[in-house]
Design an enzyme around this catalytic site. Structure first.
Site, PDB file in Angstrom:
ATOM      1  N   LYS A 115       0.865  -0.862  -0.239  1.00 26.09           N
ATOM      2  CA  LYS A 115      -0.160  -0.203  -0.500  1.00 26.09           C
ATOM      3  C   LYS A 115       0.955   1.330   0.153  1.00 26.09           C
ATOM      4  O   LYS A 115       2.048   0.893   0.596  1.00 26.09           O
ATOM      5  CB  LYS A 115      -0.451  -0.172   1.404  1.00 26.09           C
ATOM      6  CG  LYS A 115      -1.928   0.647   1.269  1.00 26.09           C
ATOM      7  CD  LYS A 115      -3.153  -0.349  -0.284  1.00 26.09           C
ATOM      8  CE  LYS A 115      -4.381   0.952   0.188  1.00 26.09           C
ATOM      9  NZ  LYS A 115      -5.695  -0.315   0.254  1.00 26.09           N
TER      10      LYS A 115
HETATM   11  N1  GLU Z   1      -7.417   0.346  -2.900  1.00 27.24           N
HETATM   12  C1  GLU Z   1      -8.216  -1.106  -2.957  1.00 27.24           C
HETATM   13  C2  GLU Z   1      -8.248  -1.510  -1.754  1.00 27.24           C
HETATM   14  O1  GLU Z   1      -8.148  -1.802  -0.274  1.00 27.24           O
HETATM   15  C3  GLU Z   1      -7.990  -1.857  -4.684  1.00 27.24           C
HETATM   16  C4  GLU Z   1      -6.182  -2.263  -4.013  1.00 27.24           C
HETATM   17  C5  GLU Z   1      -5.672  -3.009  -5.520  1.00 27.24           C
HETATM   18  O2  GLU Z   1      -7.036  -3.286  -6.780  1.00 27.24           O
HETATM   19  O3  GLU Z   1      -4.797  -3.448  -5.676  1.00 27.24           O
HETATM   20  O4  GLU Z   1      -8.352  -3.223  -2.003  1.00 27.24           O
END
Ligand code: GLU
Length: 425
Positions: A115
């Protein structure tokens, strides 16, 4: 064997990262995981902090803090969104990255977890400032991200335009076009059909699967949805399409309640035509955030941000079913209230995994250079989400535990088996 008490940073279970650690430990204890594997599994693989210098429109130079945490690469490259928000900090990004590792394992996509985030207020920045900030971030992280290393995507405060700038900045730096470095791109530059609505769709699919287990008829079900961004608004719309009466919605401007049900299409139109805000929406009475969470409904969908349901309000929640559209909306201290009252919680790492599932389809399409139609995307997403739900449900029955710990068990079992096969040096 692992010790049963997690050595948390501050010893309590109300904050996001410590809540995740506490649940990891519970699941690992049930699995009988050894301490060494457990410690290796939860430790983030790489944490990067960058200071981004950006020229603002007024000619001044501002320094922004940016982060990327690659939590795990055991099951594949890092994968997870990038958040632009004022409260971004390393503890939050680490918690979100750990959550991605678990989520990706639960839905069986070939990714580790990661993240990123930048501490900023995107609503107060111009398009040009956001573009320069994004390019600065991509430039600084170009050695860390990549289609086989770590693949960002949208999250709170970011969208497909920001993904487009990331692809462009990264591609210029490596010298060739690399659409697979990011998912959640605009369609014309290699995005996938169905990605925009993927997270909300997954929330709807898992909510319906849970309702079936609980014998809840959609036409007699009422719901409250917290948050009206991509996840909240689309979850509300898709749940309403299935016959569920959405009595309450909210965004940062406040909560909105209508006993007869809110017209979600109208609310979405209002939101889009009022600078992405529900402020002044007239189809409902104004309520507080606390009133929304404790509203007299059967289904609660927290789809805003973390740390919303804690031991302060958990005992007042009336819903029988909670489906977590957001990441980390519930603290570990609140979990026991729901277990005691037999309220089913479809946890974040299952309920909102539709987004990363379609991100995986997007990445696979980029690598193949072959693009799917919307029916194939929906069919495969629905199949993946239903399969993950059944896997977690069966695990909960098998270990006589709740859906959250069951999801953690599914994830930790898969990751720890892979770790043992791969070995350490
Ligand atoms: N931000 C989204 C999540 O928390 C999507 C993450 C992604 O598609 O890599 O799952």
């Amino acid at each position: 064997m692992i010790a049963t008490e997690e050595k948390t940073q501050n010893g309590h279970q109300e904050d996001f990262y410590n809540s995740i650690l506490s649940r990891c430990r519970q699941a690992a204890t049930i699995l009988g995981l050894d301490e060494d594997t457990y410690n290796a599994l939860i430790a983030p693989s790489k944490e990067v902090k960058v200071n981004l210098t950006v020229k603002m429109d007024n000619g001044r130079v501002k320094v922004f803090e940016g982060y990327r945490v690659i939590h795990s690469i055991y099951l594949g490259p890092g994968k997870g969104g990038i958040r632009y928000a004022n409260n971004v900090n390393i503890d939050e990004v680490r918690a979100l990255a750990t959550g991605m590792t678990l989520k990706n394992a639960v839905v069986d996509v070939p990714f580790g977890g990661a993240k990123g985030g930048i501490k900023c207020n995107p609503r107060e920045m111009t398009k040009g400032e956001l573009e320069r900030l994004t390019r600065a971030y991509a430039y600084q992280l170009a050695d860390i991200i990549g289609p086989d290393r770590d693949i960002p995507a949208p999250d709170v405060g970011t969208d497909s335009q920001i993904m487009a700038w990331l692809v462009d900045a990264y591609s210029r730096r490596v010298g060739f076009s690399s659409p697979g470095v990011v998912t959640g791109k605009p369609l014309v530059m290699g995005g996938s059909l169905g990605r925009v609505e993927a997270t909300g769709r997954g929330v709807m699919i898992t909510a319906l699967a849970a309702m079936e287990k609980l014998g809840m008829n959609p036409n007699e079900t009422t719901a409250a949805v917290q948050g009206f961004g991509n996840v909240g608004s689309i979850s509300a719309r898709l749940l309403a399409e299935k016959g569920i009466k959405i009595k309450a919605i909210s965004d940062v401007s406040g909560g909105y309640y209508n006993e007869k049900g809110i017209d979600i299409d109208l609310a979405i139109d209002y939101y889009n035509s009022h600078d992405m805000s529900l402020e002044g929406f007239t189809g409902a009475d104004i309520i507080s955030n606390d009133e929304l969470l404790t509203a007299d409904v059967n289904l609660l969908v927290p789809a805003a941000i973390e740390d919303q349901i804690t031991s302060q309000n958990a005992d007042r929640i009336k819903a029988r079913l909670i489906v977590e559209g957001a990441n980390g909306p519930t603290s570990a201290a609140a979990d026991k209230f729901f277990i005691d009252k037999d309220i089913m919680v479809v946890p974040d790492i299952l309920a909102n995994a539709g987004g990363v599932t379609v991100s995986y389809f997007e990445w696979a399409q980029n690598r193949m250079g072959y693009y799917w139609d919307i029916d194939r995307v929906y069919r495969r997403e629905d199949r993946a989400m239903n399969a993950a739900f059944e896997r977690v449900y069966a695990t909960a029955k098998h270990y006589k535990t709740d859906m959250r710990i069951a999801a953690y068990i599914v994830a930790i079992d898969k990751i720890s088996s892979t770790m043992k096969l791969r070995g350490v040096f």
